[in-house]
Design a protein around this motif. Structure first.
Motif, PDB file in Angstrom:
ATOM      1  N   THR A 158      -5.542  14.012  26.094  1.00  0.00           N
ATOM      2  CA  THR A 158      -5.495  12.817  26.938  1.00  0.00           C
ATOM      3  C   THR A 158      -4.411  11.836  26.510  1.00  0.00           C
ATOM      4  OG1 THR A 158      -7.175  11.657  25.620  1.00  0.00           O
ATOM      5  CG2 THR A 158      -7.954  13.000  27.486  1.00  0.00           C
ATOM      6  N   VAL A 159      -3.707  12.140  25.422  1.00  0.00           N
ATOM      7  CA  VAL A 159      -2.637  11.238  24.975  1.00  0.00           C
ATOM      8  C   VAL A 159      -1.547  11.161  26.040  1.00  0.00           C
ATOM      9  CG1 VAL A 159      -0.809  10.889  23.257  1.00  0.00           C
ATOM     10  CG2 VAL A 159      -3.126  11.526  22.511  1.00  0.00           C
ATOM     11  N   ARG A 160      -1.125  12.290  26.558  1.00  0.00           N
ATOM     12  CA  ARG A 160      -0.111  12.298  27.627  1.00  0.00           C
ATOM     13  C   ARG A 160      -0.837  12.221  28.957  1.00  0.00           C
ATOM     14  NH1 ARG A 160       4.935  12.871  28.818  1.00  0.00           N
ATOM     15  NH2 ARG A 160       5.602  13.324  26.702  1.00  0.00           N
ATOM     16  N   ASP A 161      -0.561  11.157  29.696  1.00  0.00           N
ATOM     17  CA  ASP A 161      -1.177  10.928  31.001  1.00  0.00           C
ATOM     18  C   ASP A 161      -0.049  10.574  31.970  1.00  0.00           C
ATOM     19  OD1 ASP A 161      -2.459   9.885  33.248  1.00  0.00           O
ATOM     20  OD2 ASP A 161      -3.954   8.772  32.088  1.00  0.00           O
ATOM     21  N   GLU A 162       0.409  11.563  32.710  1.00  0.00           N
ATOM     22  CA  GLU A 162       1.566  11.378  33.587  1.00  0.00           C
ATOM     23  C   GLU A 162       1.311  10.343  34.685  1.00  0.00           C
ATOM     24  OE1 GLU A 162       4.671  12.408  33.171  1.00  0.00           O
ATOM     25  OE2 GLU A 162       4.124  13.482  31.351  1.00  0.00           O
ATOM     26  N   ALA A 163       0.090  10.283  35.193  1.00  0.00           N
ATOM     27  CA  ALA A 163      -0.213   9.283  36.223  1.00  0.00           C
ATOM     28  C   ALA A 163      -0.097   7.876  35.639  1.00  0.00           C
ATOM     29  CB  ALA A 163      -1.609   9.513  36.799  1.00  0.00           C
ATOM     30  N   ARG A 164      -0.619   7.679  34.435  1.00  0.00           N
ATOM     31  CA  ARG A 164      -0.526   6.368  33.788  1.00  0.00           C
ATOM     32  C   ARG A 164       0.931   6.036  33.468  1.00  0.00           C
ATOM     33  NH1 ARG A 164      -1.359   1.187  33.325  1.00  0.00           N
ATOM     34  NH2 ARG A 164      -1.291   0.455  31.185  1.00  0.00           N
ATOM     35  N   VAL A 195       2.847   2.676  34.675  1.00  0.00           N
ATOM     36  CA  VAL A 195       3.463   1.717  33.746  1.00  0.00           C
ATOM     37  C   VAL A 195       4.923   1.470  34.134  1.00  0.00           C
ATOM     38  CG1 VAL A 195       4.201   1.407  31.341  1.00  0.00           C
ATOM     39  CG2 VAL A 195       1.885   2.191  31.843  1.00  0.00           C
ATOM     40  N   ILE A 196       5.650   2.537  34.439  1.00  0.00           N
ATOM     41  CA  ILE A 196       7.058   2.394  34.813  1.00  0.00           C
ATOM     42  C   ILE A 196       7.182   1.652  36.142  1.00  0.00           C
ATOM     43  CG2 ILE A 196       9.155   3.661  35.440  1.00  0.00           C
ATOM     44  CD1 ILE A 196       8.250   5.779  33.318  1.00  0.00           C
ATOM     45  N   ALA A 197       6.328   1.981  37.102  1.00  0.00           N
ATOM     46  CA  ALA A 197       6.361   1.277  38.391  1.00  0.00           C
ATOM     47  C   ALA A 197       6.040  -0.198  38.214  1.00  0.00           C
ATOM     48  CB  ALA A 197       5.375   1.933  39.369  1.00  0.00           C
ATOM     49  N   ASN A 198       5.070  -0.509  37.361  1.00  0.00           N
ATOM     50  CA  ASN A 198       4.728  -1.911  37.089  1.00  0.00           C
ATOM     51  C   ASN A 198       5.917  -2.659  36.494  1.00  0.00           C
ATOM     52  OD1 ASN A 198       2.114  -1.425  37.967  1.00  0.00           O
ATOM     53  ND2 ASN A 198       1.247  -1.323  35.908  1.00  0.00           N
ATOM     54  N   ALA A 199       6.601  -2.028  35.556  1.00  0.00           N
ATOM     55  CA  ALA A 199       7.756  -2.668  34.911  1.00  0.00           C
ATOM     56  C   ALA A 199       8.881  -2.888  35.922  1.00  0.00           C
ATOM     57  CB  ALA A 199       8.242  -1.827  33.737  1.00  0.00           C
ATOM     58  N   LYS A 200       9.113  -1.905  36.778  1.00  0.00           N
ATOM     59  CA  LYS A 200      10.160  -2.043  37.790  1.00  0.00           C
ATOM     60  C   LYS A 200       9.818  -3.150  38.789  1.00  0.00           C
ATOM     61  CE  LYS A 200      12.113   1.793  39.340  1.00  0.00           C
ATOM     62  NZ  LYS A 200      12.267   3.178  39.826  1.00  0.00           N
TER      63      LYS A 200
END
Length: 99
Positions: A47-53, A57-62
């Motif tokens: 669960t460490v790698r979560d592509e949806a999350r 996160v990237i969309a939020n930053a953009k």
């Protein structure tokens, strides 16, 4: 710290940039502490790698960049690297916590 609008020389600009960079590093240190907490809390290494999350996160930053008048593509590129580095860091912490 002098505001960018009040800078009169490149010395002023560089001092301001250096001060902001120190603040960014301080905030990154807090962010990485959250990665340590995530590694402690997550029971399954998978669960460490979560592509949806990651995408969220990237969309939020953009979106925040767009609101702030900062180039969202640049922020997206920075956050891609930040999130990948954070995932690698979390994997390391997860492994250390379980060792």
């Amino acid at each position: 710290m002098i505001l960018p609008e009040d800078c009169q020389t490149m010395i002023d600009v560089r001092a301001g940039v250096d001060a902001v960079d120190r603040q960014i590093v301080d905030l990154l240190a807090v962010r990485f502490r959250f990665m340590t907490a995530a590694a402690r809390i997550k029971q399954d290494r998978g669960t460490v790698r979560d592509e949806a999350r990651k995408a969220q996160v990237i969309a939020n930053a953009k979106a925040a960049a767009e609101t702030a008048g900062v180039p969202p593509e640049v922020v997206g590129d920075l956050w891609e690297r930040l999130v990948e580095g954070s995932i690698a860091y979390e994997f390391d912490r997860w492994d250390q916590h379980r060792a």
